[in-house]
Structures are given as structure tokens and as C-alpha cells.
Design a protein around this motif. Structure first.
Motif, PDB file in Angstrom:
ATOM      1  N   VAL A   1       0.801  -1.281  -0.103  1.00  0.00           N
ATOM      2  CA  VAL A   1      -0.064   0.360   0.072  1.00  0.00           C
ATOM      3  C   VAL A   1       1.041   1.379  -0.015  1.00  0.00           C
ATOM      4  CG1 VAL A   1      -2.018   1.092   1.175  1.00  0.00           C
ATOM      5  CG2 VAL A   1      -1.942  -1.097   1.244  1.00  0.00           C
ATOM      6  N   ARG A   2       2.118   1.142   0.840  1.00  0.00           N
ATOM      7  CA  ARG A   2       2.805   2.521   0.848  1.00  0.00           C
ATOM      8  C   ARG A   2       3.296   2.844  -0.641  1.00  0.00           C
ATOM      9  NH1 ARG A   2       6.838  -0.073   5.172  1.00  0.00           N
ATOM     10  NH2 ARG A   2       6.106  -1.994   3.692  1.00  0.00           N
ATOM     11  N   SER A   3       3.561   1.847  -1.457  1.00  0.00           N
ATOM     12  CA  SER A   3       4.113   2.141  -2.905  1.00  0.00           C
ATOM     13  C   SER A   3       3.056   2.959  -3.521  1.00  0.00           C
ATOM     14  CB  SER A   3       4.851   0.982  -3.553  1.00  0.00           C
ATOM     15  OG  SER A   3       3.702   0.127  -3.719  1.00  0.00           O
ATOM     16  N   ARG A   4       1.961   2.368  -3.322  1.00  0.00           N
ATOM     17  CA  ARG A   4       0.831   2.904  -4.288  1.00  0.00           C
ATOM     18  C   ARG A   4       0.393   4.335  -3.626  1.00  0.00           C
ATOM     19  NH1 ARG A   4      -1.454  -0.508  -7.454  1.00  0.00           N
ATOM     20  NH2 ARG A   4      -1.635  -3.020  -6.776  1.00  0.00           N
ATOM     21  N   MET A   5       0.571   4.534  -2.231  1.00  0.00           N
ATOM     22  CA  MET A   5       0.237   5.852  -1.568  1.00  0.00           C
ATOM     23  C   MET A   5       1.483   7.007  -2.232  1.00  0.00           C
ATOM     24  SD  MET A   5      -0.163   5.121   2.364  1.00  0.00           S
ATOM     25  CE  MET A   5      -1.719   4.712   2.998  1.00  0.00           C
TER      26      MET A   5
ATOM     27  N   LEU B   1      -4.188  -0.818   4.930  1.00  0.00           N
ATOM     28  CA  LEU B   1      -3.902   0.497   5.091  1.00  0.00           C
ATOM     29  C   LEU B   1      -3.529   1.081   6.438  1.00  0.00           C
ATOM     30  CD1 LEU B   1      -7.521   1.489   3.244  1.00  0.00           C
ATOM     31  CD2 LEU B   1      -4.999   2.031   2.605  1.00  0.00           C
ATOM     32  N   LEU B   2      -4.083   0.447   7.629  1.00  0.00           N
ATOM     33  CA  LEU B   2      -3.876   0.527   8.911  1.00  0.00           C
ATOM     34  C   LEU B   2      -2.254   0.495   9.198  1.00  0.00           C
ATOM     35  CD1 LEU B   2      -6.976  -0.885  10.909  1.00  0.00           C
ATOM     36  CD2 LEU B   2      -6.401   1.569  10.420  1.00  0.00           C
ATOM     37  N   THR B   3      -1.879  -0.870   8.607  1.00  0.00           N
ATOM     38  CA  THR B   3      -0.360  -0.935   8.802  1.00  0.00           C
ATOM     39  C   THR B   3       0.382  -0.160   8.152  1.00  0.00           C
ATOM     40  OG1 THR B   3      -1.154  -3.387   8.796  1.00  0.00           O
ATOM     41  CG2 THR B   3       1.308  -3.084   8.660  1.00  0.00           C
ATOM     42  N   ALA B   4       0.063   0.320   6.825  1.00  0.00           N
ATOM     43  CA  ALA B   4       0.763   1.394   6.447  1.00  0.00           C
ATOM     44  C   ALA B   4       0.896   2.621   6.942  1.00  0.00           C
ATOM     45  CB  ALA B   4       0.184   1.590   4.833  1.00  0.00           C
TER      46      ALA B   4
ATOM     47  N   LEU C   1       4.357   4.631   8.807  1.00  0.00           N
ATOM     48  CA  LEU C   1       4.498   6.296   8.787  1.00  0.00           C
ATOM     49  C   LEU C   1       5.140   6.835   9.975  1.00  0.00           C
ATOM     50  CD1 LEU C   1       1.780   7.384   6.274  1.00  0.00           C
ATOM     51  CD2 LEU C   1       3.797   6.716   5.648  1.00  0.00           C
ATOM     52  N   ARG C   2       4.852   6.091  10.932  1.00  0.00           N
ATOM     53  CA  ARG C   2       5.528   6.754  12.242  1.00  0.00           C
ATOM     54  C   ARG C   2       4.719   8.066  12.674  1.00  0.00           C
ATOM     55  NH1 ARG C   2       9.429   3.319  13.776  1.00  0.00           N
ATOM     56  NH2 ARG C   2      10.462   2.141  12.286  1.00  0.00           N
ATOM     57  N   LEU C   3       3.681   8.239  12.394  1.00  0.00           N
ATOM     58  CA  LEU C   3       2.955   9.486  12.761  1.00  0.00           C
ATOM     59  C   LEU C   3       2.796   9.721  14.287  1.00  0.00           C
ATOM     60  CD1 LEU C   3       0.056   9.170  10.148  1.00  0.00           C
ATOM     61  CD2 LEU C   3       1.994  10.907  10.141  1.00  0.00           C
ATOM     62  N   PRO C   4       2.748  11.064  14.799  1.00  0.00           N
ATOM     63  CA  PRO C   4       2.509  10.999  16.182  1.00  0.00           C
ATOM     64  C   PRO C   4       1.125  10.380  16.763  1.00  0.00           C
ATOM     65  CG  PRO C   4       2.982  13.244  15.253  1.00  0.00           C
ATOM     66  CD  PRO C   4       2.685  12.215  14.310  1.00  0.00           C
TER      67      PRO C   4
END
Lengths: 260, 180
Positions: A24-28, A128-131, A135-138
Motif C-alpha cells: 500500500v505504501r508504494s501505491r500511496m 491501510l492501517l499497517t501502512a 509512517l511513524r505519525l504522532p
């Protein structure tokens, strides 16, 4: 602590689409890059490069019927916009009508359609949740974002239930009723949904507190990401296409006012 | 900054997430049910968005809530729905302006402060979104002339949403779902 929203779906990287196994990260990344480049490029040639590449990308998921439906909707919108623009141009001669000037904004829409469809049609909620986690968001951004993604299917199910209830009670929900009684339709649909949203947020909030979710807590994804060579290839190809489109823009220039 | 980011409880963050999802899905469905860009669905979806915004701001009374709601909406829209990166600064500025407008009345328990925030957010975001539209359609300025009435029609719905939001909050307070 396992911050997982366990579902019956496959893990990350395992796609629902046929013949694709992209993360999913590459698609994002492709979606994000396209949204930035398609704005920057205002030359027809550059937009055509982006459109051709994104169209091949959209075809790769093999959801031809969905693609056809989306393009039919886009064609209707584009036709209406072209008619309005033609009308305005005939009323205001200072704004001349040109197909080339009209083509670039439509190509922007088509490029975004081509990159969003693969992401929307092939990604599972769990992926999507794993992606999002990777992303290491707060904490204060990750939790609402995860809740938002997880809650969308639940909310759509709530809407379906409310609509069925209204049908059982004799209300006709449709395009015509929306025009004849817009306020009543909004009230009938919206009020129960507002109450459902508030109740769900209360329940989920209490559950989150009971599970000890808090800032500084350690979350372990349900399953790790699965970045493969195909993802790297997709990212590199998308960057190459973006650079080619920007080169076309630099060589041929744009049609925009004062940006030539 | 770290203190600001960690001041929300999990329950408040969940409320923000649920309302972000609800506003996204409800507005999308109204737009689809109305058959696209017609005045009724444009007003309807803006009315629903503003109503949800007012209810959320009354439910989570903490400075920065609107900013966080906007940031989450943008991140999800950008990564998953292909929304343009150019929307980010516009929405961010609108949320900051709304937060600044709500700052003097942050201690009040009434619905007024939430209404001020939602009103400022609607006005600023609509004006700035017209700027973003110009970026999209700069090759054909005639299309901009077409976009302005659509945005204005949507804004009428937003104004209606302020009234329906105030009314919804009153009802929810009466029902004990939103506390003073």
C-alpha cells in the motif's frame, strides 16, 4: 500492545485485486507524487506523459468494468464542463474557448482517477492501517487516522441500515425525493447517523482507554509490511515518469496565464 | 510541541476520528445521491459538514481540535483519496484562522465559540479553495467563472449548517449526550 484491528482480511501486501501484489505504501507514494506533479505540469505533452503512464498503471489491476464506469462518469462531467465553458466564452469574448486549454484540466482529473482507483480497489483496511502505522505519525494523528479508516465501512453499513429502516416505514429514498423534500430527507437520514456516530465514538473511546492506548505507548502492528522489488520498481518508474513530464513542461511550456 | 501533541486523551482522539469519517462519508453520499454538482446536493453536503463540525467542537472542547481534525482529514484524503497536496496549506491556514478566532472564548461552555470557529473555517477555506481551483484550471479561466457560483452555493449550505449545528447541540445537550 497490539494496536491491531483484526479482521478477516488478508495481511498487508496481499491485495484483493487480481494479479497485483504491491504494498500500500508504494501505491500511496504514486498517488502523492501524481497529485503534486499533475498540478505543476501545465503543458499538454507533459500531461499526456502522466496520463499514459497512469492509465497503464490503472489497467494493471484488471478491474476493467470499474475503470469503464469511472471513465463514463468523468466523460459526463467533462462534457458538462465543456458546454458551460463554451457558453461562458460566447458571452464573454475575453475568455476564448479552446480544446487544448480545456484538455489539460481534464487530463489532470483523469491522471488522479487512474492513480486513485488502484489504491481504492486493491487495498484492504488492515493493509491501510499497517501502512499508516509504518509512517511513524504522532499518537494524536495516528489514532484518529486509524479510527477514520476503520470506521468508514461501519458508517456505510449504518447508512444502509438507516435507509432500509426508512424504506420499511414507507419513505422513498431517491434522486427525486432528494429534490422534492431535501430538508426532510436530510433530517431523516442525518439525525440517526449523528446519534450512531456519537454512540460509536463513546464506545470506541471507552474501549481505547480500557486497552491503555495513550501517547508514548508502544504499538506493534498486527503484521509487518511487505515491501518487495516490485514496489521499488513502481516507485522508480513513477519518479521517472514525473521527471519526464516535468522535462516536457520545461521544453514545451504551459498554456497557463503568465506561466509560459 | 510534544506537550501540545500529547494533551488529547484517547477518547477525544477517537471522537475526532469518528467525526472525520462521518463527515467524509456523509458528504460523499449526499453528493452521489444528488447526482453530482447540483445546488441541492452542494448545499446539503456543506450543511452536513458544518453541522458535524459544530457538534464535534462542542463534544471536544480543547484548543487545537479543529486543527487536528483538518490535518487528519487532509492526510487521509491525500494518501488514500488522491486529494491534491496544494489543498494542505489552504486547509491548514483555514484551520489556524478558526483556532485563532476561537481562542478568546476557549473557556466558555456555550455553543457560540464552536459556531465562530466553524464560520471562520468555512469562509477562509472556501476563499482559499477558490485559489486552489485557479491552480487546477489556470489554462482555462472561463472554468473559474463556473466554479465561483458553485462555491457560493456551497457556502449557503455552510451557513445553514451553523443553525442546524446549534440546534443539534441543543438537542444533544437535552439528551445528555453532550455535557456542558
Amino acid at each position: 500492545m497490539q494496536a491491531s484491528f483484526i479482521s478477516r482480511h488478508e495481511g498487508p501486501g496481499e491485495e484483493a485485486g487480481r494479479g497485483t501484489a504491491l504494498d500500500v505504501r508504494s501505491r500511496m507514494f504514486v498517488t502523492l507524487l501524481s497529485s503534486a506533479v499533475t498540478i505543476a505540469v501545465s503543458s499538454f505533452e507533459g500531461q499526456m506523459v502522466l496520463f499514459a503512464a497512469s492509465f497503464l498503471y490503472a489497467l494493471s489491476i484488471r478491474r476493467f468494468r470499474a475503470l469503464l464506469t469511472a471513465y463514463a462518469a468523468l466523460a459526463v462531467m467533462a462534457g458538462m464542463a465543456a458546454l458551460f465553458t463554451f457558453g461562458i466564452s460566447s458571452l464573454m469574448p475575453s475568455m476564448p474557448f479552446s480544446f487544448k486549454g480545456l484538455a489539460v484540466p481534464f487530463l489532470r482529473g483523469a491522471v488522479m482517477l487512474n492513480v486513485v482507483l488502484p489504491l481504492a480497489l486493491t487495498s484492504r483496511i488492515q493493509a491501510l492501517l499497517t501502512a499508516l502505522k509504518s509512517l511513524r505519525l504522532p499518537f494524536c494523528i495516528y489514532i484518529p487516522g486509524a479510527v477514520m479508516i476503520r470506521f468508514i465501512p461501519t458508517f456505510m453499513n449504518d447508512i444502509r441500515q438507516v435507509a432500509e429502516t426508512l424504506k420499511i416505514r414507507g419513505y422513498r429514498l431517491g434522486f427525486g425525493e432528494m429534490f422534492r423534500h431535501p430538508l426532510m430527507m436530510l433530517r431523516l437520514m442525518f439525525t440517526p447517523l449523528l446519534f450512531r456516530s456519537l454512540r460509536t465514538s463513546e464506545e470506541l473511546g471507552i474501549a481505547a482507554e480500557l486497552k491503555g492506548l495513550e501517547a508514548g505507548g508502544r504499538f506493534v502492528p498486527f503484521r509487518g509490511g511487505a515491501w518487495t522489488r516490485r514496489d521499488t520498481a513502481l516507485v522508480l518508474l513513477s519518479v521517472a515518469c514525473a521527471l519526464l513530464a516535468l522535462y516536457c513542461h520545461a521544453v514545451w511550456g504551459g498554456e497557463s496565464m503568465g506561466m509560459r | 510541541m510534544t506537550r501540545f501533541l500529547s494533551c488529547w486523551s484517547a477518547r477525544e482522539l477517537v471522537v475526532i476520528g469518528v467525526f472525520a469519517a462521518a463527515s467524509k462519508v456523509a458528504t460523499l453520499l449526499v453528493a452521489l445521491a444528488g447526482g453530482g454538482m447540483n445546488p441541492v446536493s452542494l448545499m446539503g453536503k456543506n450543511l452536513i459538514f458544518t453541522t458535524l463540525l459544530v457538534v464535534m467542537l462542542c463534544k471536544v472542547r480543547r484548543p487545537g481540535t479543529l486543527l487536528l481534525f483538518t490535518v487528519i482529514n487532509i492526510i487521509v484524503s491525500m494518501l488514500l483519496l488522491g486529494a491534491s497536496v496544494t489543498l494542505l496549506p489552504a486547509m491548514f491556514v483555514a484551520a489556524l484562522a478558526a483556532e485563532a478566532a476561537m481562542w478568546p472564548g476557549r473557556a466558555s461552555s456555550g455553543v457560540g465559540n464552536a459556531l465562530i470557529g466553524a464560520a471562520v473555517f468555512d469562509v477562509v477555506s472556501k476563499v482559499l479553495s477558490l485559489g486552489v481551483s485557479w491552480l487546477f484550471m489556470r489554462e482555462n479561466p472561463a472554468m473559474m467563472v463556473m466554479a465561483v457560483p458553485f462555491v457560493l452555493t456551497g457556502y449557503i449550505g455552510s451557513v445553514g449548517g451553523l443553525f442546524s449545528g446549534a440546534r443539534a447541540v441543543r438537542e444533544l445537550r437535552h439528551a445528555g449526550i453532550i455535557h456542558q
